[in-house]
Design a protein around this motif. Structure first.
Motif, PDB file in Angstrom:
ATOM      1  N   LYS A 120       0.834  -1.201   0.000  1.00  0.00           N
ATOM      2  CA  LYS A 120       0.000   0.000   0.000  1.00  0.00           C
ATOM      3  C   LYS A 120       0.865   1.246   0.000  1.00  0.00           C
ATOM      4  CE  LYS A 120      -3.569  -2.209   2.794  1.00  0.00           C
ATOM      5  NZ  LYS A 120      -4.281  -2.135   4.070  1.00  0.00           N
ATOM      6  N   LEU A 121       0.326   2.296  -0.603  1.00  0.00           N
ATOM      7  CA  LEU A 121       1.001   3.584  -0.658  1.00  0.00           C
ATOM      8  C   LEU A 121      -0.043   4.668  -0.403  1.00  0.00           C
ATOM      9  CD1 LEU A 121       3.589   5.244  -2.261  1.00  0.00           C
ATOM     10  CD2 LEU A 121       1.648   5.610  -3.724  1.00  0.00           C
ATOM     11  N   ALA A 122       0.257   5.582   0.504  1.00  0.00           N
ATOM     12  CA  ALA A 122      -0.587   6.754   0.744  1.00  0.00           C
ATOM     13  C   ALA A 122       0.333   7.965   0.724  1.00  0.00           C
ATOM     14  CB  ALA A 122      -1.307   6.645   2.077  1.00  0.00           C
ATOM     15  N   ALA A 123      -0.071   8.992  -0.018  1.00  0.00           N
ATOM     16  CA  ALA A 123       0.788  10.168  -0.148  1.00  0.00           C
ATOM     17  C   ALA A 123      -0.063  11.425  -0.267  1.00  0.00           C
ATOM     18  CB  ALA A 123       1.680  10.031  -1.383  1.00  0.00           C
ATOM     19  N   SER A 124       0.572  12.546   0.004  1.00  0.00           N
ATOM     20  CA  SER A 124      -0.041  13.837  -0.284  1.00  0.00           C
ATOM     21  C   SER A 124       1.096  14.808  -0.562  1.00  0.00           C
ATOM     22  CB  SER A 124      -0.900  14.331   0.880  1.00  0.00           C
ATOM     23  OG  SER A 124      -0.097  14.697   1.974  1.00  0.00           O
ATOM     24  N   GLY A 125       0.765  15.859  -1.281  1.00  0.00           N
ATOM     25  CA  GLY A 125       1.756  16.867  -1.598  1.00  0.00           C
ATOM     26  C   GLY A 125       1.120  17.985  -2.387  1.00  0.00           C
ATOM     27  N   LYS A 126       1.857  19.063  -2.549  1.00  0.00           N
ATOM     28  CA  LYS A 126       1.398  20.180  -3.365  1.00  0.00           C
ATOM     29  C   LYS A 126       1.789  19.888  -4.810  1.00  0.00           C
ATOM     30  CE  LYS A 126       1.256  23.830   0.046  1.00  0.00           C
ATOM     31  NZ  LYS A 126       1.769  25.152   0.435  1.00  0.00           N
ATOM     32  N   VAL A 127       0.802  19.683  -5.659  1.00  0.00           N
ATOM     33  CA  VAL A 127       1.008  19.233  -7.034  1.00  0.00           C
ATOM     34  C   VAL A 127       0.701  20.372  -8.004  1.00  0.00           C
ATOM     35  CG1 VAL A 127       0.265  17.557  -8.772  1.00  0.00           C
ATOM     36  CG2 VAL A 127       0.406  16.883  -6.371  1.00  0.00           C
ATOM     37  N   SER A 153       3.529  16.406 -17.230  1.00  0.00           N
ATOM     38  CA  SER A 153       4.488  16.280 -16.128  1.00  0.00           C
ATOM     39  C   SER A 153       3.953  17.050 -14.934  1.00  0.00           C
ATOM     40  CB  SER A 153       5.855  16.842 -16.523  1.00  0.00           C
ATOM     41  OG  SER A 153       6.417  16.087 -17.576  1.00  0.00           O
ATOM     42  N   LEU A 154       4.270  16.552 -13.747  1.00  0.00           N
ATOM     43  CA  LEU A 154       3.815  17.159 -12.505  1.00  0.00           C
ATOM     44  C   LEU A 154       4.977  17.315 -11.537  1.00  0.00           C
ATOM     45  CD1 LEU A 154       0.655  14.921 -11.986  1.00  0.00           C
ATOM     46  CD2 LEU A 154       0.690  17.255 -12.897  1.00  0.00           C
ATOM     47  N   ALA A 155       4.993  18.441 -10.834  1.00  0.00           N
ATOM     48  CA  ALA A 155       5.946  18.654  -9.749  1.00  0.00           C
ATOM     49  C   ALA A 155       5.186  18.474  -8.438  1.00  0.00           C
ATOM     50  CB  ALA A 155       6.535  20.057  -9.831  1.00  0.00           C
ATOM     51  N   VAL A 156       5.819  17.823  -7.481  1.00  0.00           N
ATOM     52  CA  VAL A 156       5.192  17.592  -6.181  1.00  0.00           C
ATOM     53  C   VAL A 156       6.129  18.115  -5.104  1.00  0.00           C
ATOM     54  CG1 VAL A 156       4.177  15.915  -4.602  1.00  0.00           C
ATOM     55  CG2 VAL A 156       4.115  15.490  -7.084  1.00  0.00           C
ATOM     56  N   ARG A 157       5.681  19.110  -4.379  1.00  0.00           N
ATOM     57  CA  ARG A 157       6.446  19.652  -3.249  1.00  0.00           C
ATOM     58  C   ARG A 157       5.753  19.238  -1.966  1.00  0.00           C
ATOM     59  NH1 ARG A 157       9.688  24.881  -4.615  1.00  0.00           N
ATOM     60  NH2 ARG A 157      11.305  23.597  -3.720  1.00  0.00           N
ATOM     61  N   GLU A 158       6.503  19.302  -0.880  1.00  0.00           N
ATOM     62  CA  GLU A 158       5.964  18.930   0.436  1.00  0.00           C
ATOM     63  C   GLU A 158       5.339  17.533   0.401  1.00  0.00           C
ATOM     64  OE1 GLU A 158       3.477  22.009   2.133  1.00  0.00           O
ATOM     65  OE2 GLU A 158       4.782  23.579   1.309  1.00  0.00           O
TER      66      GLU A 158
END
Length: 167
Positions: A120-127, A153-158
């Motif tokens: 399993k994978l759970a994530a969050s970030g500013k996309v 393409s996507l950048a993910v910060r935090e």
């Protein structure tokens, strides 16, 4: 054991690109896992959609603990590579882009499937969308992507991610 037990809580930044290759979807990503999680290391990965999740087909890291843990815990085929910063794996690929100033916080849940092993994978970030200039080494393992352009393409910060346990 030379790596942390599952699940791994990781923090950092990522840039992902999605490609249409041989009629199917492919994702490439550079991830910079930073202090604040259970480990800090760099990663370049290639993944494809799979039944009930994604399969990581190729992946390189600059951490032996990450390599060993990924292989033993989740059957992820991690290999070692030398990185020149967060977005350049020597002899494989590099990515150039500018971080967007803003992003929308997005949560995500997924599963990796490596043969019979599901995690399993759970994530969050500013996309945010971003233009990425990818360069692939002509003699490297991703040379088939040379001259191609990603669909998006996507950048993910935090980035905050929890990987594992097995499902």
């Amino acid at each position: 054991m030379t790596y942390p037990p599952e699940p791994w809580s990781l923090r950092g930044e990522a840039v992902l690109s999605f490609w249409i290759v041989d009629g199917g979807l492919l994702c490439t990503a550079f991830v910079d896992y930073q202090p604040g999680g259970v480990m800090a290391y760099h990663e370049l990965l290639v993944a494809r959609p799979a039944r009930f999740g994604v399969t990581i087909t190729q992946i390189w890291v600059d951490s032996e603990a990450s390599r060993d843990g990924g292989r033993e815990l989740w059957a992820i085929p991690k290999e070692m590579a030398s990185f020149d910063g967060a977005h350049s794996a020597r002899g494989i690929a590099s990515a150039e882009f500018s971080w967007p100033r803003r992003g929308l916080r997005v949560p995500a849940r997924a599963r990796t499937r490596q043969g019979e092993v599901v995690a399993k994978l759970a994530a969050s970030g500013k996309v945010a969308p971003v233009r990425v200039g990818w360069a692939f080494d002509p003699g490297g393992p991703l040379a088939r992507l040379r001259g191609r352009r990603p669909v998006v393409s996507l950048a993910v910060r935090e980035l905050a991610m929890r990987f594992g346990p097995r499902a």
